[in-house]
Motif scaffolding. Structure first.
Motif, mmCIF file in Angstrom:
data_model
loop_
_atom_site.group_PDB
_atom_site.id
_atom_site.type_symbol
_atom_site.label_atom_id
_atom_site.label_comp_id
_atom_site.label_asym_id
_atom_site.label_seq_id
_atom_site.Cartn_x
_atom_site.Cartn_y
_atom_site.Cartn_z
ATOM 1 N N ARG A 150 0.851 -1.184 0.000
ATOM 2 C CA ARG A 150 0.000 0.000 0.000
ATOM 3 C C ARG A 150 0.887 1.235 0.000
ATOM 4 O O ARG A 150 1.799 1.333 0.822
ATOM 5 N N THR A 151 0.625 2.160 -0.913
ATOM 6 C CA THR A 151 1.461 3.360 -1.010
ATOM 7 C C THR A 151 0.674 4.638 -0.744
ATOM 8 O O THR A 151 1.200 5.734 -0.935
ATOM 9 N N ASN A 152 -0.574 4.509 -0.286
ATOM 10 C CA ASN A 152 -1.389 5.705 -0.067
ATOM 11 C C ASN A 152 -0.885 6.538 1.106
ATOM 12 O O ASN A 152 -1.129 7.744 1.168
ATOM 13 N N ASP A 153 -0.178 5.904 2.054
ATOM 14 C CA ASP A 153 0.347 6.634 3.219
ATOM 15 C C ASP A 153 1.874 6.695 3.205
ATOM 16 O O ASP A 153 2.519 6.702 4.254
ATOM 17 N N THR A 161 4.794 0.422 3.570
ATOM 18 C CA THR A 161 4.349 0.162 2.197
ATOM 19 C C THR A 161 4.209 -1.341 1.980
ATOM 20 O O THR A 161 3.273 -1.794 1.332
ATOM 21 N N ASP A 199 -3.365 6.750 18.564
ATOM 22 C CA ASP A 199 -2.221 5.904 18.202
ATOM 23 C C ASP A 199 -1.172 5.821 19.296
ATOM 24 O O ASP A 199 -0.381 4.876 19.329
ATOM 25 N N THR A 214 5.622 7.516 11.605
ATOM 26 C CA THR A 214 4.733 6.960 12.622
ATOM 27 C C THR A 214 5.269 5.594 13.029
ATOM 28 O O THR A 214 6.211 5.073 12.438
ATOM 29 N N GLU A 242 3.992 8.960 2.768
ATOM 30 C CA GLU A 242 4.656 10.065 3.466
ATOM 31 C C GLU A 242 4.745 9.822 4.968
ATOM 32 O O GLU A 242 5.525 10.491 5.659
ATOM 33 N N ASN A 243 3.955 8.871 5.475
ATOM 34 C CA ASN A 243 3.988 8.572 6.911
ATOM 35 C C ASN A 243 4.968 7.460 7.264
ATOM 36 O O ASN A 243 5.206 7.199 8.454
ATOM 37 N N VAL A 244 5.522 6.784 6.247
ATOM 38 C CA VAL A 244 6.459 5.700 6.516
ATOM 39 C C VAL A 244 7.680 6.242 7.259
ATOM 40 O O VAL A 244 8.298 7.224 6.837
ATOM 41 N N HIS A 287 3.009 2.758 9.996
ATOM 42 C CA HIS A 287 2.749 2.839 8.560
ATOM 43 C C HIS A 287 3.863 2.177 7.758
ATOM 44 O O HIS A 287 5.045 2.454 7.984
ATOM 45 N N GLU A 334 7.441 13.659 -5.948
ATOM 46 C CA GLU A 334 7.351 13.347 -4.522
ATOM 47 C C GLU A 334 8.680 13.609 -3.808
ATOM 48 O O GLU A 334 8.711 14.080 -2.670
#
Length: 824
Positions: free
Chosen positions: A101-104, A116, A221, A111, A106-108, A114, A444
């Motif tokens: 999943r790459t929708n988040d 990918t 969280d 947090t 920017e949070n990798v 999160h 990006e």
């Protein structure tokens, strides 16, 4: 074994094999391998296998589903069963599914949870057990098998699901205050606007039970992490939004392996589990830093590297090659983030065999060493994975240095300008586009680097630059300057051209506009190059890779008998959406706006385009059949006498593969299959399995061209009515044109016959010259080549001997000359 009903927990012997195993060290902490990632995965699968579930392998990250880009959940391989399109193979199953999943993205790293790439542990029931068993087994697995303290577990249920609430409260024994009713956004799963759906129930782990139950928020969280989701598919959603009970109720669950590992290994985030930390540790050693002593910024960078490396290794293993299109762009984007982040913290190549200074291969080796329990095929693909990563890294590094230097300068300017006027610093869209277009910087990455410097980017300006480039490219190709004189007004005043070319090669039309060198005129005479705009036309305008038609326009006198003008059309393009521009030369007479004309397409050339366009559809299907379904179209050209097809693939095709592809296409041609063409809603076409070009924009209604049993594509081009009309297909060449993109050129139809005949003539001439039969040409040529090689060697040897003799002869004639002494 039936899935339904209660069964004993996993045997004591299987538990004891993990307890007291050799310790492992993760993030500087030594702990029992009882809770290693591999052990957690195995316990989950064994637990459900003991309850009658069939353990099935993970499916590919490239889903066999045209509506899904990448595999994002464990249930995806069972979607046809849940939707009732396929019968169940087993009553219930359990898997550990690779997911991307790459929708988040920017949070990798920023947090604690999160990622990918992750693994989804799941148990599934296809009309067998339902809520009660799903809930009880989830609790038993969590509290007894994994040993989580019951007092630290919280539950969420859909706000109207009284049945699930009652099971958790009365049968499992969870206190009422730790069961939260939540709304549709959080706890109701749907497969789309219609179809199977149902409420879900989630399990949460509480890291801070000392905070009490009052006003506890499961979305906090810092306190809670959701680790297990149970979906109860019990309804069918109708077109009007109403729900009706399903005859066959299903269970779909998902437990995040990394999340459970974080809990059981008692580490502060998913990255510091033994599933990811060894990759981060390797990166830290290559950057000459210690993770335990690193600051937060360094740790974030190492987390990004650890996560992304897992993603790219498994994607490449599943056949996704770095490119600028489709899934390949996801891989390229992730690789470039790793390279840029690694170089930022000081990583360089560490001497890995044949790395040529790249550091990705060494990191990939660590990922591969951790892969055996996730996907055993990764090890067998080691060589290709390392090769792709090395090539992609070195290719990016070539432009990265220059681009980074320019970006630093641009950011300094933005910061300086902002300081002068007091505004928030912003990088202009033009500069962002320069980095993207000239230096290959993904938007990006530019945004990330700018953000680190406290600078925003002008995305609206970037989009304008992209659109300007597209328009300029189209204008240059069409040779129409829409901003010159009154041309813009005349183009805008003309309605879209009615295209009649699917049904006929002839039509009567009215001249709506005439352009000379981009300027509108009322009439034009013999010998002039013109662009003619008509209200309707049988001429196909270039689009979808197919060239525009050729032919003639005829203007007749008022009495209808004598030709007043003949215009030869050599190309047709589209302008301002759907206005057809017929480009040609006045061969005879004159023409003026408002006149009626007869438009006639060159049927022989159109037939060539139809044969080659249909052949591209067959070629794409043959490629997917021979080299794998992961390959996808990257571009095409359909001309009257040839075709060109670009596709994503990581290596040259072998001679055997090319022959197999060619043979498949010719078999489908000889099958004499009638094509079917339908216009339908875009979503209906996708649901039917039609192939669409990635990144292509489609309207609500699309044209679907199908060769039954072979190919179904969204396509507005012209095609033969029966595959037999293609006559034959021959591949002329196969070559690489860009990273991860290959090109095949081929001929079909009359061009195929001409090609074969010309090659036959060459062979006849060669046989005559060599005085051998066709089947003996190869051996005769080999003999001649060997004789030539021998003769050249002999000649070279003779030249050496002659040189020695000449030297000896000259030496014998040498005269000793006394040195001249200069008295000064």
């Amino acid at each position: 074994v039936c899935c339904s009903g209660s069964l004993p927990v996993a045997s004591q012997s299987s538990q004891s094999t993990m307890t007291g195993a050799n310790p492992v060290t993760v993030a500087g902490t030594e702990r029992s391998s009882e809770w290693s990632g591999d052990a957690i995965r195995r316990r989950f699968l064994d637990f459900y296998a003991a309850r009658g579930h069939k353990i099935l392998p993970s499916s590919s990250l490239v889903p066999d589903d045209p509506t899904v880009f990448l595999t994002i959940a464990g249930m995806l391989q069972f979607k046809p069963i849940f939707l009732g399109k396929e019968p169940r193979r087993v009553p219930c199953a359990t898997t550990s599914q690779k997911c991307i999943r790459t929708n988040d993205i920017e949070n990798v790293g920023r947090t604690s949870r999160h990622q990918t790439f992750f693994e989804m542990l799941g148990n599934f029931s296809f009309g067998d057990y339902f809520k009660k068993d799903a809930i009880k087994w989830a609790w038993e697995l969590t509290t007894k098998e994994y040993g989580l303290p019951p007092e630290r577990l919280w539950i969420s249920v859909f706000e109207d699901d009284d049945e699930a609430f009652s099971i958790w409260l009365n049968e499992v024994g969870v206190p009422k205050e730790r069961i939260k009713r939540m709304g549709e956004d959080d706890n109701f799963w749907t497969s789309g606007a219609t179809g199977p759906c149902g409420p879900c129930s989630e399990m949460y782990y509480d890291f801070h039970p000392e905070r009490g139950s009052l006003n506890a928020d499961l979305n906090d969280d810092s306190r809670f992490i959701e680790f297990y989701n149970l979906v109860f598919m019990q309804y069918n959603k109708n077109d009007d939004g109403s729900l009706e009970p399903l005859k066959q109720k299903n269970i779909d669950t998902g437990m995040g392996l990394e999340r459970m590992a974080r809990i059981l290994q008692n580490v502060p985030n998913n990255y510091e589990t033994d599933l990811i930390f060894p990759i981060m540790e390797k990166a830290a050693s290559m950057a000459l830093v210690s993770y335990s002593k690193a600051d937060n910024a360094m740790r974030t960078n190492l987390k990004v590297i650890g996560d992304h490396m897992r993603a790219v290794v498994y994607l490449i293993s599943d056949g996704v090659i770095p490119s600028n299109i489709g899934r390949g762009y996801v891989v390229r984007r992730l690789i470039r983030r790793v390279v840029r982040t690694g170089r930022l913290i000081g990583m360089r190549g560490d001497g890995h065999e044949n790395s040529e200074g790249a550091f990705l291969p060494s990191l990939a080796e660590t990922v591969i060493s951790l892969s055996s329990e996730i996907d055993p095929d990764v090890e067998s693909r080691r060589k290709s994975i390392l090769g792709e990563l090395q090539r992609e890294e070195l290719r990016f590094v070539q432009t990265l240095g220059r681009g980074e230097k320019l970006l630093d300068e641009l950011l300094d300017e933005a910061l300086g300008s902002a300081g002068d006027i007091g505004d928030k610093p912003c990088l202009s869209g033009k500069d962002v586009f320069l980095l993207y277009d000239t230096y290959g910087f993904p938007i990006e990455i530019t945004a990330e680097i700018a953000s680190e410097r406290g600078v925003t980017i002008d995305m609206k300006g970037f989009d304008i630059e992209m659109e300007n480039q597209r328009k300029q490219s189209q204008a240059a190709h069409n040779v129409i300057k829409l901003s010159v004189g009154n041309e813009t007004e005349i183009i805008k005043s003309i309605p879209d051209t009615e295209f009649l070319g699917y049904e006929s090669l002839f039509a009567t039309a009215v001249v709506k506009g005439i352009l000379i060198n981009g300027n509108p005129v009322e009439n034009v005479s013999e010998g002039t190059d013109v662009e003619i705009l008509l209200d309707r036309t049988p001429f196909y305008a270039e689009s979808g890779g197919q060239v525009g038609d050729n032919g003639f326009l005829y203007v007749y006198g008022e009495e209808g008998g004598k030709q007043n003008a003949v215009i030869e059309i050599k190309d047709v393009q589209k302008s301002l959406g759907n206005i057809f521009v017929h480009k040609g030369t006045i061969k005879q007479g004159s023409v003026e706006v408002g006149k009626k004309i007869d438009a006639a397409v060159d049927g022989k050339l159109r037939q060539g385009a139809k044969a080659h366009h249909t052949a591209t559809h067959l070629l794409q299907s043959a490629l997917k059949s021979v080299i794998g379904s992961e390959t996808s179209q990257a571009g095409s050209l359909v001309a009257f006498d040839r075709l060109r097809f670009d596709f994503s693939f990581h290596r040259p095709l072998t001679e055997k593969e090319l022959l197999e592809i060619e043979s498949l296409v010719n078999q489908w041609i000889s099958d004499a299959t009638h094509l079917e063409t339908n216009v339908m809603a875009l979503q209906d076409a996708k649901n039917a399995g039609a192939t669409a070009m990635f990144g292509e924009k489609y309207g609500e209604q699309v044209r679907v061209v199908e060769v039954p049993g072979v190919s179904m594509e969204l396509c507005g081009g012209t095609h033969v009515s029966n595959t037999a009309e293609i006559r034959g297909f021959k591949i002329i060449s196969e070559q690489g044109i860009a990273s991860g993109v290959r090109r095949i050129e081929a001929v079909a139809g009359d061009a195929f016959v001409e090609y074969v005949c010309s090659r036959d003539n060459y062979m006849r001439h060669l046989c005559s010259s060599l005085k051998v039969k066709a089947e003996d040409v190869n051996s005769r040529v080999e003999t001649i080549v060997e004789e030539l090689r021998t003769a050249r060697n002999e000649a070279s040897s003779l030249r050496s001997k002659i040189a020695v003799l000449k030297a000896a002869s000259l030496a014998s004639k040498a005269v000793l000359v006394e040195p001249h002494n200069d008295p000064s």
